[in-house]
Structures are given as structure tokens and as C-alpha cells.
Enzyme design. Structure first.
Site, PDB file in Angstrom:
ATOM      1  N   TYR A   1       2.999  -3.396  11.640  1.00 31.13           N
ATOM      2  CA  TYR A   1       3.937  -4.499  11.402  1.00 31.13           C
ATOM      3  C   TYR A   1       4.553  -4.833  12.752  1.00 31.13           C
ATOM      4  O   TYR A   1       5.164  -3.968  13.384  1.00 31.13           O
ATOM      5  CB  TYR A   1       5.050  -4.083  10.444  1.00 31.13           C
ATOM      6  CG  TYR A   1       4.601  -3.904   9.019  1.00 31.13           C
ATOM      7  CD1 TYR A   1       4.435  -5.013   8.179  1.00 31.13           C
ATOM      8  CD2 TYR A   1       4.363  -2.634   8.501  1.00 31.13           C
ATOM      9  CE1 TYR A   1       4.032  -4.841   6.859  1.00 31.13           C
ATOM     10  CE2 TYR A   1       3.958  -2.465   7.186  1.00 31.13           C
ATOM     11  CZ  TYR A   1       3.797  -3.566   6.374  1.00 31.13           C
ATOM     12  OH  TYR A   1       3.398  -3.396   5.076  1.00 31.13           O
TER      13      TYR A   1
ATOM     14  N   ASP B   1       0.757  -1.246   0.000  1.00 34.72           N
ATOM     15  CA  ASP B   1       0.000   0.000   0.000  1.00 34.72           C
ATOM     16  C   ASP B   1       0.792   1.304   0.000  1.00 34.72           C
ATOM     17  O   ASP B   1       0.198   2.361  -0.142  1.00 34.72           O
ATOM     18  CB  ASP B   1      -1.006   0.011   1.140  1.00 34.72           C
ATOM     19  CG  ASP B   1      -0.339  -0.254   2.471  1.00 34.72           C
ATOM     20  OD1 ASP B   1       0.895  -0.340   2.521  1.00 34.72           O
ATOM     21  OD2 ASP B   1      -1.068  -0.370   3.457  1.00 34.72           O
TER      22      ASP B   1
ATOM     23  N   ARG C   1      -3.347   4.578   7.667  1.00 31.37           N
ATOM     24  CA  ARG C   1      -3.926   4.378   6.342  1.00 31.37           C
ATOM     25  C   ARG C   1      -5.227   5.130   6.156  1.00 31.37           C
ATOM     26  O   ARG C   1      -5.679   5.848   7.040  1.00 31.37           O
ATOM     27  CB  ARG C   1      -4.157   2.868   6.114  1.00 31.37           C
ATOM     28  CG  ARG C   1      -2.876   2.061   6.138  1.00 31.37           C
ATOM     29  CD  ARG C   1      -3.146   0.624   5.823  1.00 31.37           C
ATOM     30  NE  ARG C   1      -4.069   0.516   4.681  1.00 31.37           N
ATOM     31  CZ  ARG C   1      -4.494  -0.617   4.154  1.00 31.37           C
ATOM     32  NH1 ARG C   1      -4.083  -1.753   4.683  1.00 31.37           N
ATOM     33  NH2 ARG C   1      -5.314  -0.628   3.148  1.00 31.37           N
TER      34      ARG C   1
ATOM     35  N   PRO D   1       8.008  -6.099   3.203  1.00 32.39           N
ATOM     36  CA  PRO D   1       7.098  -5.028   2.785  1.00 32.39           C
ATOM     37  C   PRO D   1       7.276  -3.730   3.556  1.00 32.39           C
ATOM     38  O   PRO D   1       6.712  -2.713   3.183  1.00 32.39           O
ATOM     39  CB  PRO D   1       5.723  -5.625   3.092  1.00 32.39           C
ATOM     40  CG  PRO D   1       5.959  -6.536   4.248  1.00 32.39           C
ATOM     41  CD  PRO D   1       7.351  -7.069   4.093  1.00 32.39           C
TER      42      PRO D   1
END
Lengths: 662, 662
Positions: B290, B52, B282, B366
Site C-alpha cells: 500500500y 485479504d 502474501r 483496506p
């Protein structure tokens, strides 16, 4: 669609006319969740031609509904006005350059985009947030208003008969509509269709299944946004007052082939003896020319011989005015001709139940690019008021402000247009002794002054129950000097502020979307100062009490910010505080979403977009702060002290309805 | 869809995989008008979870395709990175704030938006400009490459068998895909669907009528963008090289309920002994965490016991790391777990006929938000090259630059991720003597340095036939010092310039849309100086000659700017010149559209958006100017003198194909 009985249904609001004014009304009601129908006798929306200037205020409004960016991206941006007139030898020359939008008055500037695209943005917005769809090919045939019911909150005093047209009736031969409402046959070239309009065209060929039937609709409120020949206005027996003139103008939308160097600028071109041209550069390489037709044949009287007017005749007039430059075209998108006239309605509503907006209450010349803007802003003013009353949140008294606020604007518009049109249509003075001519200096000054009016930013609503300006009758008086640049009655200006929680820069107005909410803006000052912090603690306690206006006017079970939203902008350094330094009422808690991170902002420097300097720009003292109340349409209702909670409570008590379930 | 024979059809390019890398390739080919098919074995696009982060370079690229604004509007903007670690008493404290994007490197900043929305923007773009549609539920089963045909321009050396899956096969139980490619069952909550995805979901339930059939496709070129387990890569026998580690990380996408004050910032939180958390705020109130999982049970070996990992276990780990702050949630949108590994492919293509892009040639962790960006940029690099070759405009030699340019980027990415992951997963040093711990100063420095890499702006392509950097073999060498800040091999930076014809400000990059065109940028200098004007007249004459590269490489009948577009930015005062002061080749004439008003720009002050100061910023002398050649992807090929037409001609001769019809 209204739950139907046999042939009678009920709806809160019925809108007649799906042009910009009607669509704006529908969009407001959609955002506020009001049961609404909108009908239009035409079989499709418009696809080209028509009004096309968008003021900066109109773009701010579009942005508040979420589609300002679409208009901004698609439109042609006009930056500069160039004035052309004969030099001392009678040869055309550029005599001045003026900024098209006064720098600094808005975060947007005036742009041009044709009405069909604007209607598309509204239609998409309606689809995305409601079940309201424009019902096309539907004609009202009978209107009754039961005056005995107009003051009963839950009554349906309006009865309207609607006839569903057959396809043939709903799609007559396309004609150009002149600005004064007279229909003129024109050439129509659909060269300018965009992809998302294709579905609309397809749908038009299959109107609804009710074709050739009639139904009866009972409504609480109604809007006539049905144009210069308004059927609704005629039923009410209201008239437009004003005058028309001898000037006839032709309009060409063309892709020009020309060596005139300013064809992509907005230009006012006065020839010595052949009349004037206004150049409006548009999207898709198009340019609109407004061309004065001076030939005697067109100007024999009030009703000139229009059969002689065609695109060739208009082009020839333009060529004569713009000589020695050459101009011709291979592509013609649309054309029309009109006679200038300025008229304004005597009344804007019947018993604050049936309202009129847009061309139905004011007509004028199109050249100043005002028509669509003022029409849109009529129903932008009205929509949230009707929604608040229908939902039982506000008293019917606020509806009177529609006429008191908008009729004045319409009169100003007419006066502006009257002056502007005459200056534009006149022959330039040959020298200072030529009194029959127009002085180009006077013309330039009028243009510059007109720019402020034309921006839409100058709108200043008068004192009323929802604008706490000083008057004899108002129970609450503002203290304007606490924020001299947040002017009562005008829309709040916008500068960049940062979200405290994530440091993101926003334009203040971006945090004021059109969703029907009132806003209490708490300019908290420097909250690292103990005195300022204490004031904020006390204000927080008052707002958080069970009997505060935040609580009283909120229906049971509604979200904490659904009626009145509290937004805070403080002036302490961003990195010296966090949102938990503020009382919870300024960043409310929700058991699913946690604390609200989107209510507290700071006037500080951003990483990438500079410093908004809100306190400095608005003239607020960070060691004092202030409290501002904004209407749902961003206009300023009240400015007062942070420690005068009672005044704010009194202000809302003047027109809000306590929610009994509380 | 490819014109079908009985069960064999031909297509110019076949793309396997409709994730971001595949969709980028399809979009390039759509913009360039190349016959293309794109297939994916999944029944729908993704709707939540997944990668993302969007780099500023990725947003610049999106903008060049026309949807940068959609991503910018919907995304969450991350402005600041906050570093948290134990103070001397072991209590968590904020130790530093860093700008998330280095100020000034781009007109965009890094934002976050989930992959499903990115795919939506590509799909909408494909629909608006081509007939290319993603064919879902289609699985390649056999691949052959006829090596004898790879150098024949018009051959179809690739044969692929495609099986059309049944609905049940195409919509397996949804699983989370870990970053290293291993599939892990996850909890999937479709709380985050947006309106324009609804149609997609509906379509998924009715896959195409070819269900359970097989077809044979012949292709000129092919792209394997089919993820970490790439079937295409396996068929070619290529491998990924690299390593994995012991660290296991959990990922939660939640709406957090927390008193941690920086939850809407990007945070790196190192606890004393319990591992680390990275916070990525987000859209839609979501936050991605994470979370390092340190419990022995998860870390017994290379293949840990993943059955013990669930959202509760991950949340508990986060709570331990973030103590004394509290964190919990009521809404979970998605979760997964992965083991860090970094691998890169040995080869990026087979004979420059079959290419690999994205996860098919590089996998990594990521957390740096790089994955989708580097994948997208792989095929952004490749798409226009394949299109040019398929259309017969350029020589096959340019295809070799895909591997030479992108493999180095993949290796840099792996190295960056390797360092970053280890610093992130390590325990913070207790003091300067604690050698097993990670110094927080070193970590902060790595973060700051990493930001330049992570922006995507640092990409610097090596010398080649299309990058005229100094090498032994290059026949054309640039003169970098004429424009020191338009760096060879890097993307051209962007500043504001004004259109000469209408004074509108544009960002330079906005005038460089991704449509396959090469650009000759003429920085003409101050053209009111006679010497400079003379140079421009001579350059105009050379460009306008029948044998110029503008003419030679343009197919007969094609529009004047369809292959190479000339754009001019001069440095004279805007109001002292107009476009007719430039030779016609700089503002070409079209018999329908007239002169082109969109090719000549000026470095001057705007009315509302400041002064771009291009000449100053890029280091160009206005009394000398320069000529710059840009690739269709905005990377700089060549910088040279305005009077050295021959060098530019020689540059294009190195790889362009003369159009015989000329």
C-alpha cells in the site's frame, strides 16, 4: 497413459495393484515426474472394511505428500489402551491404562481410518499433480523379463500383457479378504460412503472403452503390489515362508450399543475361559471388534469350518467374553473372519527391475494395525529410488537397498506379530503357578514395548551407499556424536523452527516434503560468533563453486534446488541477523522470484507456539554446528563437520550420476 | 432454486450479492436447512486482488463451518509487524518489532489469503451440505416490500424482479474496485489461479439457460450484500454517512525483487518526506504494497486525476519511500488505487425483513485488513437468527439485535480506521517540536491498541433478549463472577478439554460448530464430591422433565440436540469417573447409535497436548461450577448457578417459540 503403438506401448514404470502400496508408488513417481501406469483388476477402490490403523510415521509420510491433515481430521484418534482381565474372583476389571502412542516420539499419534479414505487421498493427490490415473478392470496375463537388458539404463527389459476386463468380470460379488489372503464371503453394508467417493462409484459402472481387449506394455521398471495372492510374485516364482496357527478370529465393524465404559478406547479384553476381544474405536461412531472364536467347531484343524461363522456367531462370542457387560448392535458395517498366519517373501525383487511390496511379500495378523503401514512404507522406500534412477540422476546401485532395508522390516514385523498374537490369543494365567496361562504383566510389557515398534518410528536402515554408517566398505563415515539425536539410518525427528524471513514457526519435517530432493541440512550454529560465521562463509564458497556437488548433479536448466536442496538452521538470536548475512548459496537468487526467503531457519522462540530448542534436543553444539544429509524420504544418510565439505562431496559421488550437459 | 410457478416462485431467503458477506449468509442458511437463493450480477467469482486479511476471530468462525484448516494451510501467516522510520540522520531504520497478533487471545493468528480462495471455501461448503448454488449473471431490477405483512410469520412480504443477464452483460471488462467503491480500470494478470477454480472459469462461459429472461421471486427475508454501491440499499432509500479525505493510495500485488530485509514481515514504513508504505506479505511469494501517492498531480482535490496512476507510477513512489533499499518486480498480479473514506449506514434493515451487510453498510480503508472480516461477521451474526425465525423456533424479536449489535461494530470500525489512516498517512515528526508531524511513539501505541480491535476478539454485544447482561428490562440477569473469563456478550474463549469417553483433546470451540444449535454448557465441577454430584443429579432431573426447555422448544421427532445441545465439562480426575456416572440427559440414548459419547468432557491433562486448565483459566470454582448458555454463534448469553434451573428456563422463554406438536 503411455504413447501407444498399434498394440504396444512404452512406460517407465508399470504398477500392478492400486491398493495403498501401489498408490504410494504412483504418488512418488507423480511427484517426481516419471511416466507411469497403474492398473488394478478390481472395478472400484474399496469403500469400507479393510485395514485401518495409521502409525504416527505413516501420518508423517502422508503429511510429506500434503494430505496428512486430511487423515488427521477425518480419523478417529486413539489415545489410550485399556487392559481388561479377570480379577481374583474371575470378574472382568480394568487392570491398566497405557498411552496408545508413546508421548514425544512424533508430532502425530496413531489414528484409525478405513482404507477406502486413504486410497481417496492418494487418488486426489495423483489427480492434482499428474496425469496418472488408476486403470481399473485391467488384468496382467503374461510377464517376461529380458535378463540380458537389466543393466542397460535406457532399456525396457519388461514385457507385460494386459487384458482389459468387461464390466462383469471387473466387479465380482464383493467378498471380504482375510488378512492371510483367503477370500471369505461377507455381508457388506455401504453405510459409510462419503461424498467424494460417489463419483468413483459412478465411474465404476462405465469402465474404459478397451473392454475385452488385450495390449502389450514395455516397461523399464515394475512393481507388484497385488496383494497376498500376488500374480507378479507367482510369475517370478518367489514364495512366502512362514506358518499359520489354529486361532480363528472374527471381525465386526459395528455401531455398538453397550454399557462397557471403555468402548471408545482401544481395549484388550482377556476373559477367564472364553477367549479375547480387541476393541478398536473408529470414525463415524463405528467400533471394530476382533473376537477370538473358541468354539470347537471353528477350530477342528488348520482349515476350520468357516461356513458356521456369521455375524451372529461372532457377536455371541463377544458377548460371552465381555460379560457381565452387555453389547449388541443395530448397525453392522462390515465383517469377516481370518486365521492368523505370518509369512515373509524370500526375495523382494528380480534383478532390481521388478519389485514386490506390501502383502505380496509379507502377511500377518491385522490386530497390531501394522499391515497397511508397512505396505505403504515399502513403496515409500522404493519410489524415490526408482524415480532417481529412471531420471538418470542416480546409479542403479541404490536399488539394492530396497531389499536390504525392507526385508529386515518385514522380518521384524513377522516376529512382533508372532509374539503379540500368541500373547493375545492365550488364556490369562489364574495365578503365578498357572504356567499354561499368559501372565498379564508380561502382556502389558509386550504391549508397551510393541508400541515403539508399532509407531513406525523405530525403523533403522542399515549401512549402505546411501547410509553412511560405519562399515568396512563405506568410503564416507559419519560423525554421529555431532548430533546424537539425528540418528543415522532413522528418520530425522521434528521440532519447531522459525523461518528467518518472516518468523513463522514450522515443524522441521514440514520443510521436507516428498518431492524427490536430497537435503543438505546446514546446522550453522551461532553465526554472530566470528569463528562460526567464517566456517559458514567457507562452506558457502565450496557449495557455490562450479564443480560442487550442487552443480555437478543438477541437469542443465534445472532449478537450483531440484536435485539437492540446502536448508540452514542457525542458532543466533533471530532479531540479530537477517537472510542477507548468509552467503547467497544459502538463499539463492532467481531473476523472477528474487531471493529465496524459504531456505534459512532459526532455533528461537516463537510468538505463539513456544520454542523448539532444536540444538538442545538434537544435541548439537551451537559453537560447532554440523552438516546433515537427508534422503528424499527423510532418513538420515550422513552427519559430519561443517568444515568437511569433501566428505559430503565424496558421499554424493558414491551413487549420483554427473549430468554431462554441465 | 425455488419451486417455480409460471414466472413467480417462492423462497424463504433471497440473498443479493455472492461476495463474502452473501456467501456467509448462504452457508448459515444451508447448515440450518433453510430454502435459500443467492444471486450475483457478476459472471464469476473473483480470482485475485481484493481484500485479504483474515482476523483470528474470522478463522475461528471458518473453523466452526469446517474449513478453518483450509484457510490456515493456504494462507500466508503474518507473525510480526516491523515499524520503519527515519533515524536522526533521516535514514530509514527499523525502530520496533511488534507481535502481529496478541499472544494468547485465540488459537489462530491473523493470516493473509486473497478473497477468491475464501469464496471458494464457502462455495465448496455450500455444495457439500445443500442444494444452494450461486446463480451468477442475475441482476435484481425491482424491489417491493409489503409493510402490512412484515409481522406475519408465514407471509412473503418481499417481491423482487430478477433479470438473467446475457453472457456479455455478465462478464464486463474486469475492473479493480477501490475500497470506497469507485471502479478503476486495472491490469489483471491471472497468474494466481488454483486448480479448483478452473471449473469455475469454465462454467462462467456458459451461464444459465434463462439468459435474457426476467422472473419474479417472493421472499420472506432478504439480504443485500451487494457492495458499496448496494442496489438494495438504494431501493430502500438508506444512505451512508461519513467523509472522505485527500489521501490517495496505490496498491501493488507483486513478487518483489528487493534487498529490504523485512519484505516478508508486515511493515509500516514512514519516509521523511515521501509518504508511507505498508507491506503485507502474501501467499505464493506475493507481497502487497500500500503506497501513499504524494505527487501533487494526484492530490489536487477530492477527485484526483486518476488517469495518471499506473503501476509504474506507484512503483516509483514506493522506491522513493523505501530508499536506500531497492525494490522492483517482474511479476505483477493485480493493482489498483483508492481514496480513503469512512462511511456507515444509518439503518441496517427495513422492518427486520430486508437486511444490509458488509460494504453495503460500511466502507473504509483496506489497510487495517478489516473489511472482509467485519462484512463476514455481519452476516455471521444475522444468519442463524433469520434461520431460527424462518423455522419457527424463535420469535421475530431476536432480529432487532442484528442492528443493535452490528451497527456499533461498524461505528467502532470507522473510528478505528479514521485514526489509523490519519496516523499512517501523516509525515513522521522530525522531533518533539514538530507538531505537524506524527509521533512514531504515538503511532506504535495506536498499532498495539489497534491489534486488539483488529483481532475481532474484542467484539462485545450489548444487553438484549439474547444477552442476559444486567439492564432494567432484562427478566434474567447473569452472575458473571461465577466465570469471570467467560464474558457476557463476547465469544467464549477456547482452551483444550478432553473427551471423557476416549481421552481425546479438543479445543472447546471445536465442539461448538455452526449448525444453529444453542448450547447449555454445564461446568459440573468435581463430581466426585457428593455435594457436587447431587447438584448435577437435580439439574439432570429438571432437564429431563417433560416440560423442560429442552423438550418444549424441540419440534416433535427432532433429534434430542437439534435445537439446544447440553455439553458438560467436569473437573474430577478423568480416570475416576466414566460417562455412566452422569444422568442420562447428559449423554442421551438413541436406539440405533446407543449412548452419546460426545457430550461429556473433562478438564484434565492430555497425553500429548498438555493441560487446558479450563476451570483455572475461566475462573470457575470446581466446588461450585456454573451453567453457561451460548448462542449458536459462540457468543455468551448467560452465566448462572447450576442449581438455578428456573433462570435458564426463563431466559429461553424470552424468545423461543414452544413447539405446539409437543
Amino acid at each position: 497413459m503411455g504413447s501407444a503403438g498399434e498394440d504396444q506401448s512404452h512406460v517407465d514404470v508399470l504398477i500392478v495393484g492400486a491398493g495403498p502400496a501401489g498408490l504410494m508408488m504412483a504418488t512418488w513417481l507423480a511427484k517426481c515426474g516419471v511416466k507411469t501406469r497403474i492398473v488394478d483388476k478390481r472395478g472400484t477402490k474399496v469403500f469400507n472394511g479393510q485395514a485401518d490403523g495409521l502409525q504416527c510415521r505413516t501420518l508423517e509420510i502422508f503429511d510429506s505428500f500434503g494430505f496428512g491433515d486430511r487423515a488427521w481430521k477425518e480419523a478417529n484418534h486413539m489415545l489410550e489402551i485399556c487392559l481388561w482381565n479377570p480379577d481374583s474372583n474371575g470378574v472382568l476389571q480394568r487392570s491398566a491404562r497405557i498411552a496408545d502412542t508413546i508421548p514425544g516420539i512424533s508430532r502425530f499419534q496413531q489414528v484409525v481410518l478405513h482404507q477406502g479414505r486413504i486410497e481417496r487421498f492418494f487418488l486426489d493427490s495423483l489427480e492434482s499433480c499428474s496425469d496418472i490415473r488408476v486403470e481399473r478392470g485391467v488384468l496382467p496375463t503374461k510377464l517376461e523379463l529380458d535378463e540380458s537388458l537389466v543393466e542397460s539404463p535406457d532399456a525396457y527389459p519388461i514385457t507385460v500383457h494386459l487384458r482389459h476386463l468387461s464390466e462383469a468380470e471387473a466387479t465380482p460379488t464383493q467378498t471380504g479378504t482375510a488378512a492371510n489372503g483367503s477370500a471369505i464371503q461377507d455381508g457388506l453394508f455401504r453405510s459409510n460412503l462419503t461424498a467424494d467417493d460417489t463419483a468413483e462409484l459412478t465411474r465404476a459402472s462405465a469402465l474404459d472403452a478397451k473392454s475385452n481387449t488385450e495390449e502389450v506394455v514395455k516397461a523399464k521398471y515394475m512393481l507388484g503390489a497385488d496383494g497376498a495372492h500376488s500374480w507378479v510374485r507367482q510369475q517370478l516364482g518367489f514364495t512366502l515362508e512362514g506358518e499359520s496357527t489354529d486361532y480363528i478370529w472374527g471381525v465386526l465393524d459395528i455401531v455398538p450399543i453397550t454399557n462397557f465404559p471403555d468402548i471408545r478406547m482401544r481395549c484388550a479384553i482377556h476373559s477367564a475361559d472364553s477367549g479375547s476381544v480387541m476393541v478398536i474405536p473408529r470414525e463415524s461412531k463405528l467400533v471394530r471388534l476382533y473376537i477370538q472364536l473358541t468354539t470347537a467347531a471353528y477350530n477342528g484343524g488348520k482349515r476350520a469350518d468357516r461356513s458356521k461363522i456369521d455375524p451372529d456367531a461372532i457377536l455371541q462370542a463377544a458377548q460371552k467374553i465381555m460379560a457381565p457387560y452387555k453389547i449388541s448392535y443395530r448397525r453392522l458395517d462390515w465383517w469377516t473372519a481370518y486365521q492368523i498366519g505370518q509369512r515373509v517373501g524370500t526375495q523382494f525383487s528380480a534383478h532390481e527391475r521388478i519389485f514386490l511390496a506390501g502383502d505380496a511379500v509379507h502377511t500377518h495378523s491385522p490386530k497390531a494395525g501394522q499391515g497397511m503401514n508397512v505396505s505403504l512404507q515399502d513403496s515409500f522406500n522404493l519410489g524415490w529410488k526408482v524415480a532417481s534412477v529412471v531420471k538418470g540422476l542416480a546409479d542403479r546401485s541404490i536399488l539394492k537397498t530396497y531389499e536390504s532395508e525392507r526385508r529386515k522390516i518385514a522380518q521384524d514385523l513377522i516376529a512382533f506379530d508372532h509374539q503379540f498374537s500368541r500373547l493375545f490369543s492365550g488364556r490369562p494365567a489364574r495365578d503365578i503357578m498357572d504356567e499354561a496361562g499368559i501372565s498379564m504383566e508380561v502382556f502389558k510389557e509386550a504391549f508397551e514395548k510393541g508400541n515403539m515398534f508399532a509407531s513406525g518410528i523405530a525403523v533403522d536402515y542399515c549401512a549402505s551407499v546411501i547410509v553412511a554408517k560405519e562399515t568396512e566398505s563405506n568410503p564416507v563415515i559419519s560423525t554421529q556424536e555431532l548430533a546424537p539425536e539425528i540418528k543415522l539410518g532413522k528418520r530425522i525427528p521434528s521440532v519447531k523452527i522459525l523461518s528467518q524471513a518472516d518468523a513463522r514457526p514450522w515443524h522441521l519435517q514440514e520443510r521436507l516434503p516428498s518431492n524427490g530432493r536430497w537435503r543438505v541440512m546446514v546446522f550453522a550454529g551461532d553465526v554472530t560468533k566470528p569463528s562460526q560465521k567464517e566456517i559458514i562463509e567457507r562452506l558457502g564458497a565450496a557449495l557455490d563453486s562450479k564443480t560442487s556437488f550442487l552443480q555437478r548433479y543438477k541437469p542443465a536448466g534445472a532449478h537450483y534446488d531440484s536435485v539437492i536442496e540446502v536448508l540452514t538452521v542457525h542458532a543466533a538470536p533471530r532479531n540479530q541477523v537477517d537472510i542477507f548475512d548468509f552467503p547467497e548459496v544459502f538463499r539463492p537468487y532467481d531473476e523472477i522470484d528474487g531471493w529465496d526467503y524459504e531456505k534459512i531457519f532459526v532455533d528461537d522462540i516463537s510468538y505463539h507456539e513456544g520454542h523448539g530448542r532444536l540444538y538442545e534436543t538434537f544435541g548439537i553444539n551451537p559453537e560447532e554446528g554440523c552438516l546433515v544429509v537427508l534422503r528424499p524420504d527423510q532418513y538420515v544418510s550422513y552427519v559430519g563437520r561443517l568444515d568437511d565439505y569433501d566428505a559430503v562431496d565424496r558421499f554424493f559421488s558414491g551413487f549420483m550420476v554427473a549430468q554431462t550437459a554441465q
